[in-house]
Design a protein around this motif. Structure first.
Motif, short mmCIF file in Angstrom:
data_model
loop_
_atom_site.label_atom_id
_atom_site.label_comp_id
_atom_site.label_asym_id
_atom_site.label_seq_id
_atom_site.Cartn_x
_atom_site.Cartn_y
_atom_site.Cartn_z
N TYR A 166 136.88 32.23 -19.52
CA TYR A 166 135.67 31.43 -19.69
C TYR A 166 135.50 31.01 -21.14
O TYR A 166 135.14 31.81 -22.00
CB TYR A 166 134.46 32.23 -19.23
N GLU A 167 135.79 29.73 -21.39
CA GLU A 167 135.65 29.18 -22.74
C GLU A 167 134.48 28.22 -22.76
O GLU A 167 134.31 27.42 -21.86
CB GLU A 167 136.94 28.44 -23.13
N VAL A 168 133.66 28.34 -23.80
CA VAL A 168 132.47 27.48 -23.91
C VAL A 168 132.47 26.78 -25.27
O VAL A 168 133.10 27.25 -26.23
CB VAL A 168 131.16 28.29 -23.74
N GLY A 169 131.73 25.68 -25.34
CA GLY A 169 131.63 24.93 -26.59
C GLY A 169 130.75 25.65 -27.61
O GLY A 169 130.08 26.64 -27.28
N PRO A 170 130.75 25.16 -28.85
CA PRO A 170 130.00 25.83 -29.94
C PRO A 170 128.51 26.03 -29.63
O PRO A 170 127.97 27.09 -29.93
CB PRO A 170 130.18 24.88 -31.12
N ASP A 171 127.87 25.01 -29.02
CA ASP A 171 126.43 25.13 -28.74
C ASP A 171 126.13 26.28 -27.79
O ASP A 171 125.22 27.08 -28.02
CB ASP A 171 125.90 23.83 -28.10
N ARG A 198 132.10 26.60 -35.01
CA ARG A 198 132.42 25.17 -34.96
C ARG A 198 133.44 24.87 -33.88
O ARG A 198 133.86 23.74 -33.71
CB ARG A 198 132.96 24.71 -36.31
N GLN A 199 133.90 25.90 -33.19
CA GLN A 199 134.95 25.66 -32.20
C GLN A 199 134.60 26.29 -30.86
O GLN A 199 133.71 27.14 -30.79
CB GLN A 199 136.28 26.22 -32.71
N SER A 200 135.32 25.88 -29.83
CA SER A 200 135.14 26.50 -28.52
C SER A 200 135.62 27.94 -28.58
O SER A 200 136.61 28.24 -29.24
CB SER A 200 135.95 25.73 -27.47
N ARG A 201 134.89 28.81 -27.89
CA ARG A 201 135.26 30.22 -27.90
C ARG A 201 135.08 30.82 -26.51
O ARG A 201 134.35 30.30 -25.68
CB ARG A 201 134.38 31.01 -28.88
N ARG A 202 135.75 31.94 -26.31
CA ARG A 202 135.64 32.62 -25.02
C ARG A 202 134.45 33.57 -25.05
O ARG A 202 134.19 34.21 -26.07
CB ARG A 202 136.92 33.39 -24.74
N VAL A 203 133.78 33.65 -23.90
CA VAL A 203 132.70 34.63 -23.76
C VAL A 203 132.82 35.34 -22.41
O VAL A 203 133.36 34.80 -21.45
CB VAL A 203 131.29 33.99 -23.85
N ASP A 204 132.33 36.55 -22.41
CA ASP A 204 132.35 37.37 -21.20
C ASP A 204 130.90 37.56 -20.75
O ASP A 204 130.15 38.34 -21.33
CB ASP A 204 133.00 38.72 -21.55
N THR A 252 125.31 34.11 -27.99
CA THR A 252 125.61 35.25 -28.87
C THR A 252 124.77 35.26 -30.14
O THR A 252 124.73 36.28 -30.84
CB THR A 252 127.10 35.22 -29.29
N GLY A 253 124.17 34.10 -30.47
CA GLY A 253 123.46 34.02 -31.74
C GLY A 253 124.37 33.74 -32.92
O GLY A 253 123.90 33.61 -34.05
N TRP A 254 125.68 33.66 -32.67
CA TRP A 254 126.64 33.44 -33.76
C TRP A 254 127.01 31.96 -33.84
O TRP A 254 127.54 31.40 -32.89
CB TRP A 254 127.91 34.25 -33.53
N PRO A 255 126.76 31.32 -34.98
CA PRO A 255 127.18 29.93 -35.13
C PRO A 255 128.71 29.82 -35.19
O PRO A 255 129.38 30.72 -35.71
CB PRO A 255 126.56 29.49 -36.46
#
Ligand SMILES: [Zn+2]
Length: 240
Positions: free
Chosen positions: A164-169, A180-186, A175-178
């Motif tokens: 599950y990869e999501v965009g920066p927004d 600039r790139q897409s990241r994975r979240v669980d 997560t509350g963490w800014p």
């Protein structure tokens, strides 16, 4: 109980240990989505069949809703018979027994149980996780006199943290963490963290990922229009 009459499913063994029946259907059972999500017209017939089977299992009423990724929690106190589908809600707490169901195909089906038999089914995608639908649900149990430290929260099959990869927004909202790139979240890890902060000490999570286990489960991100249904059966709250 004649479990063979239920549609093909994965049982939630973690809740069986406190006497609660819950399960999630598999791809083999067919989809429980609706035409509004582009699904096949057989789904309504599957819902009616499910309600009849659940009635045979001691749940004469089945609560569901058109899900909107919001935080509205329905607390069901009525004793209707049959299947209801309410417009615009993502969580059901059953104060008077019966069954509650949510549909999913990557989002997390959250099943909450109190040993008294009061149970909840919650649909939690990233919007619901971010907006706090689990907290709203646990507060609904509290209004019934059932504190969070007596609840068991089970996080059912959903997309896993590797898939599950999501965009920066979205990442920052979750997560509350800014970034600039897409990241994975669980999502299940985030929900487990929320549960802990809400005072829940008993929680469990399914090992299945809708996308990794796409041969057995529907996944929106893998291109499926279908939905599995997560069902939990409760019993009536006995007044103290
Ligand atoms: Zn996965």
């Amino acid at each position: 109980m004649n479990a063979s009459a239920l549609p093909p499913h994965l049982p939630v063994r973690e809740l069986a240990s406190i006497g609660i029946v819950a399960f999630i259907t598999t791809r083999e059972a067919g989809s429980y989505g609706f035409p509004e999500v582009g699904d096949d017209p057989q789904s309504a017939a599957r819902w009616h069949a499910l309600q009849r089977v659940l009635a045979d299992h001691g749940a004469p009423r089945l609560a569901s809703a058109r899900q909107v990724h919001g935080t509205r929690v329905l607390v069901h106190r009525d004793q209707w018979e049959g299947w209801v589908r309410i417009d615009g809600a993502d969580a059901h707490v059953l104060a008077t027994g019966g069954a509650a169901a949510v549909t999913i195909a990557d989002c997390v089906p959250v099943l909450v149980a109190h040993p008294s038999g009061v149970v909840a089914a919650v649909h939690a995608g990233w919007r619901g996780v971010s907006a706090g639908i689990l907290g709203e649900t646990i507060r609904s149990f509290a209004t019934l006199g059932l504190p969070s430290d007596e609840l068991h929260v089970h996080l059912g099959p959903s997309i896993c943290g590797r898939c599950y990869e999501v965009g920066p927004d979205v990442y920052e909202k979750l997560t509350g963490w800014p970034t600039r790139q897409s990241r994975r979240v669980d999502l299940r890890a985030l929900l487990a963290e929320q549960a802990k902060e809400l005072g829940v000490s008993r929680w469990s999570a399914s090992a299945e990922c809708t996308r990794c286990d796409n041969d057995r489960l529907f996944s929106h991100r893998a291109g499926d229009a279908g939905r599995q249904v997560a069902v939990i059966l409760g019993s009536a709250l006995t007044p103290p």
